[in-house]
Design a protein around this motif. Structure first.
Motif, PDB file in Angstrom:
ATOM      1  N   GLU A 156      14.961  36.690  48.463  1.00 26.31           N
ATOM      2  CA  GLU A 156      15.641  36.006  49.843  1.00 26.31           C
ATOM      3  C   GLU A 156      15.752  36.521  50.548  1.00 26.31           C
ATOM      4  N   LEU A 157      16.312  37.669  50.878  1.00 23.56           N
ATOM      5  CA  LEU A 157      15.639  38.513  52.124  1.00 23.56           C
ATOM      6  C   LEU A 157      14.105  38.833  52.869  1.00 23.56           C
ATOM      7  N   LEU A 158      13.704  39.296  52.407  1.00 25.56           N
ATOM      8  CA  LEU A 158      11.933  38.372  52.943  1.00 25.56           C
ATOM      9  C   LEU A 158      11.821  37.127  53.315  1.00 25.56           C
ATOM     10  N   LYS A 159      12.687  36.062  53.099  1.00 25.00           N
ATOM     11  CA  LYS A 159      12.076  34.801  53.530  1.00 25.00           C
ATOM     12  C   LYS A 159      13.172  34.616  54.561  1.00 25.00           C
ATOM     13  N   VAL A 160      13.593  35.510  54.483  1.00 25.26           N
ATOM     14  CA  VAL A 160      15.525  35.644  56.584  1.00 25.26           C
ATOM     15  C   VAL A 160      14.161  36.520  57.144  1.00 25.26           C
ATOM     16  N   ILE A 161      13.847  37.648  56.573  1.00 22.86           N
ATOM     17  CA  ILE A 161      12.893  38.317  57.418  1.00 22.86           C
ATOM     18  C   ILE A 161      11.015  38.176  57.747  1.00 22.86           C
ATOM     19  N   LYS A 203      22.866  36.041  67.431  1.00 26.17           N
ATOM     20  CA  LYS A 203      23.494  36.603  68.511  1.00 26.17           C
ATOM     21  C   LYS A 203      25.499  35.772  68.201  1.00 26.17           C
ATOM     22  N   ALA A 204      24.494  34.483  67.171  1.00 23.69           N
ATOM     23  CA  ALA A 204      25.709  33.844  66.239  1.00 23.69           C
ATOM     24  C   ALA A 204      26.027  33.894  66.151  1.00 23.69           C
ATOM     25  N   VAL A 205      26.026  34.580  65.056  1.00 20.38           N
ATOM     26  CA  VAL A 205      26.592  35.305  63.215  1.00 20.38           C
ATOM     27  C   VAL A 205      27.771  37.126  64.858  1.00 20.38           C
ATOM     28  N   SER A 206      26.706  37.719  65.144  1.00 19.12           N
ATOM     29  CA  SER A 206      27.420  38.496  65.815  1.00 19.12           C
ATOM     30  C   SER A 206      28.712  38.114  66.918  1.00 19.12           C
ATOM     31  N   ASP A 207      28.639  37.170  67.143  1.00 20.37           N
ATOM     32  CA  ASP A 207      29.651  36.440  68.313  1.00 20.37           C
ATOM     33  C   ASP A 207      31.213  36.367  67.377  1.00 20.37           C
ATOM     34  N   GLU A 208      30.470  35.937  66.023  1.00 24.47           N
ATOM     35  CA  GLU A 208      31.588  35.636  64.865  1.00 24.47           C
ATOM     36  C   GLU A 208      32.408  36.270  64.792  1.00 24.47           C
ATOM     37  N   LEU A 209      31.297  37.957  64.558  1.00 19.28           N
ATOM     38  CA  LEU A 209      31.976  38.599  64.001  1.00 19.28           C
ATOM     39  C   LEU A 209      33.159  39.211  65.385  1.00 19.28           C
ATOM     40  N   VAL A 210      32.852  39.207  66.375  1.00 23.70           N
ATOM     41  CA  VAL A 210      33.408  39.574  67.334  1.00 23.70           C
ATOM     42  C   VAL A 210      34.640  38.778  67.323  1.00 23.70           C
ATOM     43  N   ARG A 211      34.822  38.143  67.211  1.00 23.45           N
ATOM     44  CA  ARG A 211      35.925  37.154  67.241  1.00 23.45           C
ATOM     45  C   ARG A 211      36.994  36.893  65.726  1.00 23.45           C
ATOM     46  N   ILE A 212      35.916  36.655  64.894  1.00 19.20           N
ATOM     47  CA  ILE A 212      36.983  37.702  63.825  1.00 19.20           C
ATOM     48  C   ILE A 212      37.588  39.045  64.625  1.00 19.20           C
ATOM     49  N   ASP A 213      37.220  39.762  64.558  1.00 20.04           N
ATOM     50  CA  ASP A 213      37.267  41.216  65.015  1.00 20.04           C
ATOM     51  C   ASP A 213      38.529  41.337  65.638  1.00 20.04           C
ATOM     52  N   PHE A 214      38.732  40.580  66.617  1.00 23.95           N
ATOM     53  CA  PHE A 214      39.879  39.968  68.356  1.00 23.95           C
ATOM     54  C   PHE A 214      41.261  39.025  67.339  1.00 23.95           C
ATOM     55  N   GLY A 242      27.472  26.133  61.214  1.00 23.30           N
ATOM     56  CA  GLY A 242      27.086  24.571  60.609  1.00 23.30           C
ATOM     57  C   GLY A 242      26.788  25.043  59.118  1.00 23.30           C
ATOM     58  N   ASP A 243      27.938  25.436  58.384  1.00 23.59           N
ATOM     59  CA  ASP A 243      28.239  25.571  56.682  1.00 23.59           C
ATOM     60  C   ASP A 243      26.697  26.571  56.387  1.00 23.59           C
ATOM     61  N   TRP A 244      26.388  27.010  57.222  1.00 20.83           N
ATOM     62  CA  TRP A 244      25.337  28.491  56.706  1.00 20.83           C
ATOM     63  C   TRP A 244      26.349  29.007  56.051  1.00 20.83           C
ATOM     64  N   ALA A 245      25.256  29.748  55.141  1.00 19.21           N
ATOM     65  CA  ALA A 245      25.564  31.471  55.112  1.00 19.21           C
ATOM     66  C   ALA A 245      25.118  32.483  55.931  1.00 19.21           C
ATOM     67  N   PRO A 246      26.289  33.189  56.782  1.00 22.23           N
ATOM     68  CA  PRO A 246      25.438  33.982  58.113  1.00 22.23           C
ATOM     69  C   PRO A 246      24.368  34.684  58.347  1.00 22.23           C
ATOM     70  N   TYR A 247      24.434  35.350  56.915  1.00 25.96           N
ATOM     71  CA  TYR A 247      23.104  36.018  56.338  1.00 25.96           C
ATOM     72  C   TYR A 247      21.318  35.675  56.421  1.00 25.96           C
ATOM     73  N   ARG A 248      21.354  34.005  56.277  1.00 24.78           N
ATOM     74  CA  ARG A 248      20.876  32.570  56.465  1.00 24.78           C
ATOM     75  C   ARG A 248      19.832  32.358  57.635  1.00 24.78           C
ATOM     76  N   LEU A 249      21.250  33.203  58.553  1.00 29.17           N
ATOM     77  CA  LEU A 249      20.633  32.448  60.062  1.00 29.17           C
ATOM     78  C   LEU A 249      20.541  34.010  60.888  1.00 29.17           C
ATOM     79  N   LEU A 250      20.079  34.726  60.073  1.00 32.55           N
ATOM     80  CA  LEU A 250      19.492  36.430  60.530  1.00 32.55           C
ATOM     81  C   LEU A 250      18.371  35.927  60.647  1.00 32.55           C
ATOM     82  N   ASP A 251      17.749  35.085  60.388  1.00 33.20           N
ATOM     83  CA  ASP A 251      16.122  34.997  60.476  1.00 33.20           C
ATOM     84  C   ASP A 251      15.847  34.522  62.281  1.00 33.20           C
ATOM     85  N   SER A 252      16.104  34.339  62.826  1.00 38.69           N
ATOM     86  CA  SER A 252      16.210  34.041  64.580  1.00 38.69           C
ATOM     87  C   SER A 252      16.865  35.296  65.536  1.00 38.69           C
ATOM     88  N   ASP A 253      16.668  34.953  66.579  1.00 45.53           N
ATOM     89  CA  ASP A 253      17.976  36.075  67.745  1.00 45.53           C
ATOM     90  C   ASP A 253      19.006  35.490  67.842  1.00 45.53           C
TER      91      ASP A 253
END
Length: 151
Positions: free
Chosen positions: A60-65, A136-147, A121-132
């Motif tokens: 699964e990770l190989l598909k993401v990368i 960025k969307a996942v990192s932005d969400e993590l910032v929102r959670i953190d703050f 978009g009802d995606w698992a965040p790690y599946r979105l890591l196949d693109s920059d």
């Protein structure tokens, strides 16, 4: 290619200390330091290490990368990832490290990254890591959670 020293450490790799021409200005490698990653310096075994930390199958990770099955067989035989493949793996490792900091443990971070999220978009965040853009969307969400924003 550049990567954070802490991300390399999470993969079990050592960051090469940058040597300065001047003795007085010797730079130290800390966790937030960007370091140079040379070609053939990220072993294929790092894929399995990140997959285990993330709690997913290495396939699964190989598909993401973006590594196809036959290519994965070749890379495993060669022992190292190419620079662009290593960069994508380091992106996943960096976001996993960021999520671990936000949630407090690697297990909680991995669970969050594997769970579908309505604001992504009802995606698992790690599946979105196949693109920059996805990373960025996942990192932005993590910032929102953190703050404490409406996560």
């Amino acid at each position: 290619m550049k990567a954070y020293a802490s991300t390399l450490a999470a993969l079990g790799l050592e960051a090469q200390e940058k040597r300065s021409r001047y003795r007085a200005s010797r730079e130290r490698t800390g966790p937030g330091t960007l370091v140079e990653v040379h070609d053939d310096s990220v072993p294929f075994s790092s894929v399995e290490r990140v997959a285990n930390r993330l709690g997913v199958e290495s396939g699964e990770l190989l598909k993401v990368i973006g590594i196809a099955g036959r290519t994965a067989i070749r890379r495993k035989a060669q022992g190292y990832l190419r620079a662009e493949e290593a960069d994508r793996l380091l992106r996943v490792a960096r976001v996993l490290e960021e999520a671990s900091r936000v949630f407090g443990t690697a297990e909680k971070a991995a669970t969050w990254l594997r769970t579908a999220h309505p604001l992504l978009g009802d995606w698992a965040p790690y599946r979105l890591l196949d693109s920059d853009a996805g990373a960025k969307a996942v990192s932005d969400e993590l910032v929102r959670i953190d703050f404490g924003d409406f996560a």
